[in-house]
Design an enzyme around this catalytic site. Structure first.
Site, PDB file in Angstrom:
ATOM      1  N   MET A   1       1.036  -0.945   0.210  1.00 36.83           N
ATOM      2  CA  MET A   1      -0.040  -0.366  -0.265  1.00 36.83           C
ATOM      3  C   MET A   1       0.809   1.371  -0.006  1.00 36.83           C
ATOM      4  O   MET A   1       0.271   2.342   0.602  1.00 36.83           O
ATOM      5  CB  MET A   1      -0.919   0.431   0.926  1.00 36.83           C
ATOM      6  CG  MET A   1      -2.233  -1.212   1.032  1.00 36.83           C
ATOM      7  SD  MET A   1      -2.626  -0.888  -0.967  1.00 36.83           S
ATOM      8  CE  MET A   1      -3.787   0.363  -0.235  1.00 36.83           C
ATOM      9  N   ARG A   2       1.705   0.881  -0.076  1.00 42.09           N
ATOM     10  CA  ARG A   2       2.790   2.444  -0.274  1.00 42.09           C
ATOM     11  C   ARG A   2       3.174   3.065  -2.256  1.00 42.09           C
ATOM     12  O   ARG A   2       3.636   1.595  -2.971  1.00 42.09           O
ATOM     13  CB  ARG A   2       4.251   1.755   0.703  1.00 42.09           C
ATOM     14  CG  ARG A   2       4.050   2.459   1.891  1.00 42.09           C
ATOM     15  CD  ARG A   2       3.816   2.643   2.409  1.00 42.09           C
ATOM     16  NE  ARG A   2       3.848   3.804   2.366  1.00 42.09           N
ATOM     17  CZ  ARG A   2       3.632   5.205   2.753  1.00 42.09           C
ATOM     18  NH1 ARG A   2       2.853   5.451   3.476  1.00 42.09           N
ATOM     19  NH2 ARG A   2       4.203   6.492   2.715  1.00 42.09           N
ATOM     20  N   ILE A   3       2.703   3.828  -2.606  1.00 40.92           N
ATOM     21  CA  ILE A   3       3.055   4.250  -3.854  1.00 40.92           C
ATOM     22  C   ILE A   3       5.016   4.462  -3.579  1.00 40.92           C
ATOM     23  O   ILE A   3       5.562   4.789  -3.102  1.00 40.92           O
ATOM     24  CB  ILE A   3       2.273   5.820  -4.094  1.00 40.92           C
ATOM     25  CG1 ILE A   3       1.038   5.854  -3.936  1.00 40.92           C
ATOM     26  CG2 ILE A   3       2.550   6.106  -5.043  1.00 40.92           C
ATOM     27  CD1 ILE A   3       0.300   7.499  -3.961  1.00 40.92           C
ATOM     28  N   LEU A   4       5.175   3.341  -4.983  1.00 42.52           N
ATOM     29  CA  LEU A   4       6.650   3.667  -5.290  1.00 42.52           C
ATOM     30  C   LEU A   4       6.943   4.497  -6.601  1.00 42.52           C
ATOM     31  O   LEU A   4       5.696   5.573  -7.160  1.00 42.52           O
ATOM     32  CB  LEU A   4       6.202   2.323  -6.193  1.00 42.52           C
ATOM     33  CG  LEU A   4       6.548   1.062  -5.070  1.00 42.52           C
ATOM     34  CD1 LEU A   4       6.541  -0.007  -5.984  1.00 42.52           C
ATOM     35  CD2 LEU A   4       7.228   0.714  -4.346  1.00 42.52           C
TER      36      LEU A   4
ATOM     37  N   ASN B   1       0.825  -5.377 -10.611  1.00 41.26           N
ATOM     38  CA  ASN B   1       0.171  -5.665  -9.158  1.00 41.26           C
ATOM     39  C   ASN B   1      -1.425  -5.906  -9.354  1.00 41.26           C
ATOM     40  O   ASN B   1      -1.619  -5.971 -10.803  1.00 41.26           O
ATOM     41  CB  ASN B   1       0.213  -3.666  -8.954  1.00 41.26           C
ATOM     42  CG  ASN B   1      -0.719  -3.605  -7.647  1.00 41.26           C
ATOM     43  OD1 ASN B   1      -0.955  -4.407  -7.028  1.00 41.26           O
ATOM     44  ND2 ASN B   1      -2.099  -2.998  -7.661  1.00 41.26           N
TER      45      ASN B   1
ATOM     46  N   HIS C   1      -5.350  -4.994  -8.414  1.00 41.43           N
ATOM     47  CA  HIS C   1      -5.968  -3.652  -8.071  1.00 41.43           C
ATOM     48  C   HIS C   1      -7.467  -4.487  -8.160  1.00 41.43           C
ATOM     49  O   HIS C   1      -7.653  -4.152  -8.696  1.00 41.43           O
ATOM     50  CB  HIS C   1      -5.719  -2.204  -8.457  1.00 41.43           C
ATOM     51  CG  HIS C   1      -6.389  -1.715  -8.689  1.00 41.43           C
ATOM     52  ND1 HIS C   1      -6.461  -0.502  -7.373  1.00 41.43           N
ATOM     53  CD2 HIS C   1      -7.856  -0.654  -9.272  1.00 41.43           C
ATOM     54  CE1 HIS C   1      -6.772   1.098  -7.665  1.00 41.43           C
ATOM     55  NE2 HIS C   1      -8.035   0.442  -7.919  1.00 41.43           N
TER      56      HIS C   1
ATOM     57  N   GLU D   1       2.606   6.534 -13.231  1.00 39.54           N
ATOM     58  CA  GLU D   1       1.819   6.842 -12.535  1.00 39.54           C
ATOM     59  C   GLU D   1       0.738   5.094 -12.394  1.00 39.54           C
ATOM     60  O   GLU D   1       0.743   4.319 -12.833  1.00 39.54           O
ATOM     61  CB  GLU D   1       1.256   7.273 -14.399  1.00 39.54           C
ATOM     62  CG  GLU D   1      -0.132   7.971 -13.851  1.00 39.54           C
ATOM     63  CD  GLU D   1      -1.043   8.683 -15.260  1.00 39.54           C
ATOM     64  OE1 GLU D   1      -2.350   8.730 -15.377  1.00 39.54           O
ATOM     65  OE2 GLU D   1      -0.420   8.338 -16.153  1.00 39.54           O
ATOM     66  N   LEU D   2       0.025   6.131 -11.007  1.00 41.30           N
ATOM     67  CA  LEU D   2      -0.685   5.270 -10.179  1.00 41.30           C
ATOM     68  C   LEU D   2      -1.732   4.623 -10.906  1.00 41.30           C
ATOM     69  O   LEU D   2      -2.794   5.256 -11.287  1.00 41.30           O
ATOM     70  CB  LEU D   2      -1.347   5.758  -9.094  1.00 41.30           C
ATOM     71  CG  LEU D   2      -1.452   4.824  -7.620  1.00 41.30           C
ATOM     72  CD1 LEU D   2      -0.369   4.214  -7.263  1.00 41.30           C
ATOM     73  CD2 LEU D   2      -1.784   6.315  -7.042  1.00 41.30           C
TER      74      LEU D   2
ATOM     75  N   GLN E   1     -12.197 -13.905  -5.978  1.00 40.06           N
ATOM     76  CA  GLN E   1     -11.675 -14.079  -7.664  1.00 40.06           C
ATOM     77  C   GLN E   1      -9.991 -13.615  -7.810  1.00 40.06           C
ATOM     78  O   GLN E   1      -9.248 -13.678  -8.630  1.00 40.06           O
ATOM     79  CB  GLN E   1     -12.558 -12.687  -8.433  1.00 40.06           C
ATOM     80  CG  GLN E   1     -14.026 -13.524  -8.455  1.00 40.06           C
ATOM     81  CD  GLN E   1     -13.776 -14.695  -9.293  1.00 40.06           C
ATOM     82  OE1 GLN E   1     -13.246 -15.073 -10.383  1.00 40.06           O
ATOM     83  NE2 GLN E   1     -14.888 -15.809  -8.605  1.00 40.06           N
TER      84      GLN E   1
HETATM   85  N1  NHR Z   1       3.301   2.769  -7.549  1.00 41.05           N
HETATM   86  C1  NHR Z   1       3.155   2.811  -8.427  1.00 41.05           C
HETATM   87  N2  NHR Z   1       4.683   3.788  -9.380  1.00 41.05           N
HETATM   88  N3  NHR Z   1       2.380   2.845  -9.386  1.00 41.05           N
HETATM   89  C2  NHR Z   1       1.320   1.363  -8.605  1.00 41.05           C
HETATM   90  O1  NHR Z   1       0.320   1.489 -10.072  1.00 41.05           O
HETATM   91  C3  NHR Z   1       0.746   1.674  -7.669  1.00 41.05           C
HETATM   92  C4  NHR Z   1       2.071   1.948  -7.120  1.00 41.05           C
HETATM   93  C5  NHR Z   1       2.144   1.187  -5.194  1.00 41.05           C
HETATM   94  C6  NHR Z   1       1.048   0.203  -4.756  1.00 41.05           C
HETATM   95  C7  NHR Z   1      -0.748  -0.436  -5.345  1.00 41.05           C
HETATM   96  C8  NHR Z   1      -1.872   0.442  -5.288  1.00 41.05           C
HETATM   97  C9  NHR Z   1      -3.728  -0.718  -4.813  1.00 41.05           C
HETATM   98  O2  NHR Z   1      -3.846  -1.646  -6.187  1.00 41.05           O
HETATM   99  C10 NHR Z   1       0.359   0.244  -5.672  1.00 41.05           C
HETATM  100  C11 NHR Z   1       0.191   0.710  -7.372  1.00 41.05           C
HETATM  101  C12 NHR Z   1      -1.143   2.459  -2.614  1.00 41.05           C
HETATM  102  C13 NHR Z   1      -1.767   3.343  -2.571  1.00 41.05           C
HETATM  103  C14 NHR Z   1      -2.105   4.028  -2.154  1.00 41.05           C
HETATM  104  O3  NHR Z   1      -2.698   6.101  -1.897  1.00 41.05           O
HETATM  105  C15 NHR Z   1      -2.246   3.776  -4.043  1.00 41.05           C
HETATM  106  C16 NHR Z   1      -2.861   2.432  -5.029  1.00 41.05           C
HETATM  107  C17 NHR Z   1      -2.369   1.302  -3.990  1.00 41.05           C
HETATM  108  C18 NHR Z   1      -1.667   1.266  -3.329  1.00 41.05           C
HETATM  109  N4  NHR Z   1      -1.239   4.963  -0.772  1.00 41.05           N
HETATM  110  C19 NHR Z   1      -1.004   5.740   0.045  1.00 41.05           C
HETATM  111  C20 NHR Z   1       0.661   6.394  -0.221  1.00 41.05           C
HETATM  112  O4  NHR Z   1       0.598   7.934   0.578  1.00 41.05           O
HETATM  113  C21 NHR Z   1      -0.881   4.616   1.466  1.00 41.05           C
HETATM  114  C22 NHR Z   1      -2.068   4.322   1.755  1.00 41.05           C
HETATM  115  C23 NHR Z   1      -2.462   3.576   3.325  1.00 41.05           C
HETATM  116  O5  NHR Z   1      -0.999   3.865   4.073  1.00 41.05           O
HETATM  117  O6  NHR Z   1      -3.225   3.080   3.631  1.00 41.05           O
HETATM  118  O7  NHR Z   1       1.189   5.291  -0.011  1.00 41.05           O
HETATM  119  O8  NHR Z   1      -4.067   0.107  -4.363  1.00 41.05           O
END
Ligand code: NHR
Length: 179
Positions: free
Chosen positions: A80-83, A97, A99, A133-134, A163
């Site tokens: 759950m951490r944006i990369l 991933n 989603h 891009e997320l 699923q």
């Molecule tokens: N990183 C990138 N660059 N691109 C994607 O497509 C990513 C990613 C990291 C994770 C999973 C995604 C999901 O399937 C994922 C895809 C976390 C967040 C988020 O907002 C959004 C999408 C996904 C995972 N995270 C917050 C943050 O500040 C923290 C939220 C929390 O800790 O609960 O990193 O849902």
């Protein structure tokens, strides 16, 4: 994650594809998945993102940890951490991933409530490549479930999750079979 580990063993990925799950890494030391993976004899690591001053610093440490295993594929499962763009570029072509929506609908968080609020008759899950891009990388596989009248977000989430447990192992196996 556990569904993928189970599938890798039941479907004999080592014999059939020369592939195995080599490590499970989380940013949460108390993650249930980490405890389960350890009980399965898998190499495990936890890296607390709160111990790093920036996302770049956390991702650099995560990258170093992941690279000790030289993975052919890096599979996000409940991560759950944006990369950062640097992390994503380093694993280009081998980072995926799942989603919990039918992308490109409902990127980001709280997908099930948003699908219910929008009046969707169908929801689902999408396996996709991870790009900077997320939730916008190429779609690799999807599964569809109905939204039932009166559904709560939790009820829909559990229908989608069933699923996900079928879809993700299948999509990962297709990727490793394709080399
Ligand atoms: N990183 C990138 N660059 N691109 C994607 O497509 C990513 C990613 C990291 C994770 C999973 C995604 C999901 O399937 C994922 C895809 C976390 C967040 C988020 O907002 C959004 C999408 C996904 C995972 N995270 C917050 C943050 O500040 C923290 C939220 C929390 O800790 O609960 O990193 O849902």
């Amino acid at each position: 994650m556990a569904a993928i580990v189970d599938a890798s063993r039941q479907r004999r990925w080592l014999e059939r594809h020369g592939a195995a799950v080599t490590a499970v890494i989380s940013n949460k030391a108390d993650a249930g998945g980490l405890i389960w993976a350890r009980s399965q004899g898998l190499a495990c690591a936890a890296l607390d993102h709160r111990a790093y001053p920036t996302r770049e610093a956390f991702d650099a440490a995560l990258m170093a940890q992941v690279d000790t295993h030289s993975p052919a594929l890096v599979v996000l499962a409940g991560f759950m951490r944006i990369l950062t763009p640097g992390f994503v570029a380093h694993y280009e072509g081998r980072l995926v991933n799942i989603h919990p929506s039918l992308l490109p609908a409902f990127t980001g968080l709280h997908t099930h409530q948003r699908a219910i609020d929008a009046g969707c008759r169908f929801a689902g899950a999408t396996v996709h490549r991870v790009t900077a891009e997320l939730d916008h990388g190429a779609i690799l596989a999807q599964a569809v479930v109905p939204v039932m009248p009166g559904d709560t977000a939790d009820a829909l989430a559990s229908r989608v999750l069933s699923q996900e447990h079928r879809l993700y192992p299948q999509a990962v196996e297709a990727l490793i079979a394709a080399g």
